[in-house]
Design a protein around this motif. Structure first.
Motif, mmCIF file in Angstrom:
data_model
loop_
_atom_site.group_PDB
_atom_site.id
_atom_site.type_symbol
_atom_site.label_atom_id
_atom_site.label_comp_id
_atom_site.label_asym_id
_atom_site.label_seq_id
_atom_site.Cartn_x
_atom_site.Cartn_y
_atom_site.Cartn_z
ATOM 1 N N THR A 166 1.037 -5.035 9.544
ATOM 2 C CA THR A 166 0.396 -5.493 8.304
ATOM 3 C C THR A 166 0.893 -6.894 7.939
ATOM 4 O OG1 THR A 166 0.255 -3.211 7.633
ATOM 5 C CG2 THR A 166 -0.009 -4.849 5.895
ATOM 6 N N GLY A 218 -0.795 6.725 5.417
ATOM 7 C CA GLY A 218 0.037 5.775 4.664
ATOM 8 C C GLY A 218 0.209 6.187 3.202
ATOM 9 N N VAL A 235 -10.987 -0.991 4.284
ATOM 10 C CA VAL A 235 -10.055 -2.087 4.022
ATOM 11 C C VAL A 235 -10.045 -3.099 5.176
ATOM 12 C CG1 VAL A 235 -8.563 -0.616 2.594
ATOM 13 C CG2 VAL A 235 -8.047 -0.883 5.020
ATOM 14 N N GLU A 292 -8.524 5.124 -2.129
ATOM 15 C CA GLU A 292 -8.543 4.836 -0.687
ATOM 16 C C GLU A 292 -8.963 6.095 0.085
ATOM 17 O OE1 GLU A 292 -5.088 3.533 2.077
ATOM 18 O OE2 GLU A 292 -5.810 1.650 1.256
ATOM 19 N N GLY A 316 0.854 -1.195 0.000
ATOM 20 C CA GLY A 316 0.000 0.000 0.000
ATOM 21 C C GLY A 316 0.884 1.238 0.000
ATOM 22 N N GLY A 317 0.612 2.143 0.920
ATOM 23 C CA GLY A 317 1.370 3.389 0.976
ATOM 24 C C GLY A 317 2.839 3.185 1.310
ATOM 25 N N SER A 318 3.180 2.032 1.848
ATOM 26 C CA SER A 318 4.579 1.760 2.177
ATOM 27 C C SER A 318 5.297 1.097 1.006
ATOM 28 C CB SER A 318 4.646 0.878 3.434
ATOM 29 O OG SER A 318 3.989 1.538 4.498
ATOM 30 N N GLN A 347 -4.415 4.197 -5.204
ATOM 31 C CA GLN A 347 -4.509 4.193 -3.745
ATOM 32 C C GLN A 347 -4.773 5.604 -3.218
ATOM 33 O OE1 GLN A 347 -1.138 3.822 -1.141
ATOM 34 N NE2 GLN A 347 -2.361 2.932 0.498
ATOM 35 N N SER A 356 6.579 -0.206 7.260
ATOM 36 C CA SER A 356 5.174 -0.373 7.632
ATOM 37 C C SER A 356 4.809 0.661 8.676
ATOM 38 C CB SER A 356 4.924 -1.781 8.191
ATOM 39 O OG SER A 356 3.611 -1.885 8.682
ATOM 40 N N LYS A 357 3.825 1.474 8.360
ATOM 41 C CA LYS A 357 3.410 2.504 9.322
ATOM 42 C C LYS A 357 3.029 1.852 10.651
ATOM 43 C CE LYS A 357 0.060 6.146 10.104
ATOM 44 N NZ LYS A 357 -1.014 6.993 9.630
ATOM 45 N N THR A 358 2.234 0.798 10.577
ATOM 46 C CA THR A 358 1.724 0.181 11.805
ATOM 47 C C THR A 358 2.624 -0.937 12.332
ATOM 48 O OG1 THR A 358 0.518 -1.343 10.387
ATOM 49 C CG2 THR A 358 -0.695 0.594 11.180
ATOM 50 N N GLN A 406 -9.575 4.985 6.210
ATOM 51 C CA GLN A 406 -9.713 3.901 5.228
ATOM 52 C C GLN A 406 -10.312 2.668 5.896
ATOM 53 O OE1 GLN A 406 -6.426 5.408 5.598
ATOM 54 N NE2 GLN A 406 -6.265 4.140 7.437
HETATM 55 O O1 LIG Z 1 2.217 0.813 6.294
HETATM 56 P P1 LIG Z 1 1.296 -0.229 6.822
HETATM 57 O O2 LIG Z 1 0.839 0.055 8.215
HETATM 58 O O3 LIG Z 1 1.926 -1.588 6.707
HETATM 59 O O4 LIG Z 1 -0.003 -0.234 5.942
HETATM 60 C C1 LIG Z 1 0.025 -0.509 4.584
HETATM 61 C C2 LIG Z 1 -1.228 -0.081 3.894
HETATM 62 O O5 LIG Z 1 -2.335 -0.759 4.444
HETATM 63 C C3 LIG Z 1 -3.468 0.102 4.505
HETATM 64 O O6 LIG Z 1 -3.693 0.439 5.816
HETATM 65 C C4 LIG Z 1 -4.717 -0.526 4.003
HETATM 66 O O7 LIG Z 1 -4.542 -1.375 2.959
HETATM 67 C C5 LIG Z 1 -3.036 1.324 3.707
HETATM 68 O O8 LIG Z 1 -3.720 2.464 4.043
HETATM 69 C C6 LIG Z 1 -1.590 1.373 4.035
HETATM 70 O O9 LIG Z 1 -0.886 2.210 3.159
#
Ligand SMILES: O=P(O)(O)OC[C@H]1O[C@](O)(CO)[C@@H](O)[C@@H]1O
Length: 541
Positions: free
Chosen positions: A204, A260, A502, A346, A148-150, A342, A199-201, A499
């Motif tokens: 994932t 993200g 998702v 998104e 995704g954004g990463s 995205q 990964s922001k979180t 978002q």
């Molecule tokens: O950077 P992360 O936390 O791994 O998330 C990856 C992607 O997953 C999402 O949360 C949803 O698919 C996106 O908004 C985000 O860019």
């Protein structure tokens, strides 16, 4: 429906432009009047079916939606992402070092620049060989693991800026499909491979699973102690990263006020910086900053993101076109449409307004595209003669990066311009018939074939022209689209920065994994899903 929108719709139904050829003939100045610019960037929207009244009504709509005030709130760091209670400050990531942008009373710009400096030092170290693998060998390859954004931003920009590459080759792994990481690692040597887990979180599942596979790839050959040398991480969740066992000089943070899909400018851009170097990355940020300044200060009628946004709203809400095509005539922008999917879908693929009530009108369109000229030989048939009207956004650089292939670039430009002209002009049945007869076809045959060779025309397009694709111009282009998405969201009345849509699929996938593995009967899942799982499971026995 707001009064401004109903005025716009009545205008579309009764008074708007319907014959593009006629408006170009009647107003020799149309192309100039309906082109706006920002340094070498030009946006020509004269091939959209709009007139001065349309633009005035679109201005009314933007004012009624308070777009300018909301924009100012975003730039000021107010928590405009109401469902997550967060500020939206990707613009702070490209702010000048002397700016003061506050979140909860704290100026975030110094933190941003501290991370940029750390990224720059790391980049210099890797590129010079000072920062190396566990056995002392310099890194020859970088593998970015994210999704995704990463992933989409770094992939798109790294490809776009390949003429600037003077660092190690960067590979990207996103899909949980093991094929992706297997194919990527197949040609690489663990001793000289640097892995970035982005990964922001840091939760994932795709990224964590691929990171575990990459870890095994390193550890199998070099042992557990090599992990600290061969991995770097980018995240907002530094507590979770800590469990991965990395040295803090290898961990690059960002903040929850960076969405993200808006994070390419943050440490998520590390693979890009490794490829192009810190100076070019700085130019990339500067391009975005120029667009930010313009978006903040230019009057509505000269403001590129505002105009691109209201034209998008015109096509979606007044003309009710369901999708838009993004066609860069630039092979190196081949991932730009996917990146925009995205960014746009998104953000604006919502059916509930900011007040939690169902929307009365449409929201974001489907966004899709491919580079030209390739698309011409695939889906352009439908763009020209299909039953749906799909507005197209063309992009072309005056100059390529291959001066020795000047003729090829001229062919590319001619094709780009020809497509927008063909969409606008079309070809009448009479013109088609005359051409057939002039080509030696009988009158009866010409009558039979002419309907098939007729083009309706009046199909809208916007053309973006700039001098050359560079770090600066790419930054400016991406920021243009980020702000366009913002403008549209304000008019649709939605929150562009969450978002939730998702989540459900992710939750169900977690529940289905034991069913796929044959460890659970899958109570609560529907019969179709369970039958499919069972069928697949049997095929795997
Ligand atoms: O950077 P992360 O936390 O791994 O998330 C990856 C992607 O997953 C999402 O949360 C949803 O698919 C996106 O908004 C985000 O860019």
């Amino acid at each position: 429906m707001s009064l401004a929108l109903s005025h716009l719709k009545s205008h579309r139904d009764s008074g708007a432009v319907t014959d593009m050829r006629a408006v170009f003939s009647a107003d020799p100045d149309r192309a100039r009047r309906y082109t706006v610019g920002l340094d070498d960037l030009r946006m020509d929207f004269s091939k959209c079916a709009v007139d001065d009244t349309t633009l005035a009504l679109l201005g009314d709509l933007a004012r009624a939606a308070d777009v300018e005030a909301q924009r100012d709130r975003m730039f000021a760091g107010e928590a405009i992402n109401l469902t997550e209670g967060r500020a939206v400050l990707h613009t702070a990531l490209r702010a000048g070092a002397d700016e003061d942008i506050r979140v909860d009373g704290e100026n975030v710009v110094p933190q941003v620049h501290a991370v940029l400096r750390a990224m720059g030092d790391f980049t210099d170290g890797v590129r010079s060989g000072k920062i190396c693998g566990a056995t002392g060998k310099a890194f020859t390859d970088v593998v970015n693991i994210g999704i995704g954004g990463s992933d989409l931003g770094p992939v798109m920009a790294t490809l776009a800026l390949s003429p600037c590459h003077d660092g190690p080759p960067v590979h990207f792994v996103s899909n949980v499909d093991g094929a992706h990481i297997a194919d990527t690692l197949a040609g690489l040597d663990p001793e000289t491979t640097l892995v970035i887990v982005a990964s922001k979180t840091f939760t994932t599942v795709e990224t964590m699973t691929n990171a575990a596979t990459a870890r095994q790839f390193i550890v199998e050959k070099l042992g557990e102690s090599a992990v600290a040398h061969h991995f770097a991480a980018v995240s907002t969740a530094l507590d979770k990263v800590a469990k991965f066992g990395l040295d803090e000089t290898r961990v690059f943070g960002f903040w929850d006020w960076v969405g993200g899909r808006y994070s390419l400018w943050s440490a998520i851009g590390l693979p890009l910086m490794l490829a192009i170097g810190r100076d070019d990355f700085t130019a990339f940020l500067a391009g975005a900053r120029t667009m930010d300044q313009h978006f903040k200060t230019a009057p509505l009628g000269e403001n590129l993101p505002m105009l691109l946004g209201v034209l998008g709203v015109w096509h979606r809400l007044a003309c009710q076109y369901p999708s838009r095509a993004i066609i860069p005539y630039e092979q190196r922008l081949s991932r730009f449409p996917a990146y925009l999917q995205q960014l746009d879908m998104e953000s604006n693929g919502k059916s509930v307004g900011i007040d939690g009530e169902p929307l009365e009108t449409a929201s974001g369109p489907t966004v899709w595209g491919e580079p030209g000229t390739n698309g011409q030989h695939a889906f352009f048939q439908l763009l020209h003669q299909g039953t749906d009207v799909i507005p197209v956004e063309f992009m072309i650089a005056a100059n390529g990066h291959e001066p020795q292939l000047r003729h090829q670039h001229e062919l590319l430009i001619a094709n780009c311009l020809a497509q927008s002209e063909a969409l606008m002009r079309g070809r009448t049945r009479e013109e088609a018939r005359s051409q057939l007869i002039a080509g030696g076809v009988s009158e009866t045959e010409a009558d039979r074939l002419a309907p098939h060779k007729t083009f309706p025309g009046n199909r809208p397009s916007i053309t973006l022209v700039h001098d050359q694709l560079t770090p600066y111009s790419l930054g400016r282009l991406i920021a243009l689209y980020e702000h366009r998405v913002f403008v549209e969201a304000q008019i649709f009345g939605i929150n562009a920065f969450d978002q939730w849509g998702v989540e459900l699929g992710k939750e169900l996938a977690t529940g289905l994994l034991p069913v796929v593995k044959g460890e659970s009967a899958g109570e609560g899942h529907d019969a179709s899903t369970l039958m499919l799982a069972e069928t697949i499971r049997k095929m795997r026995e």
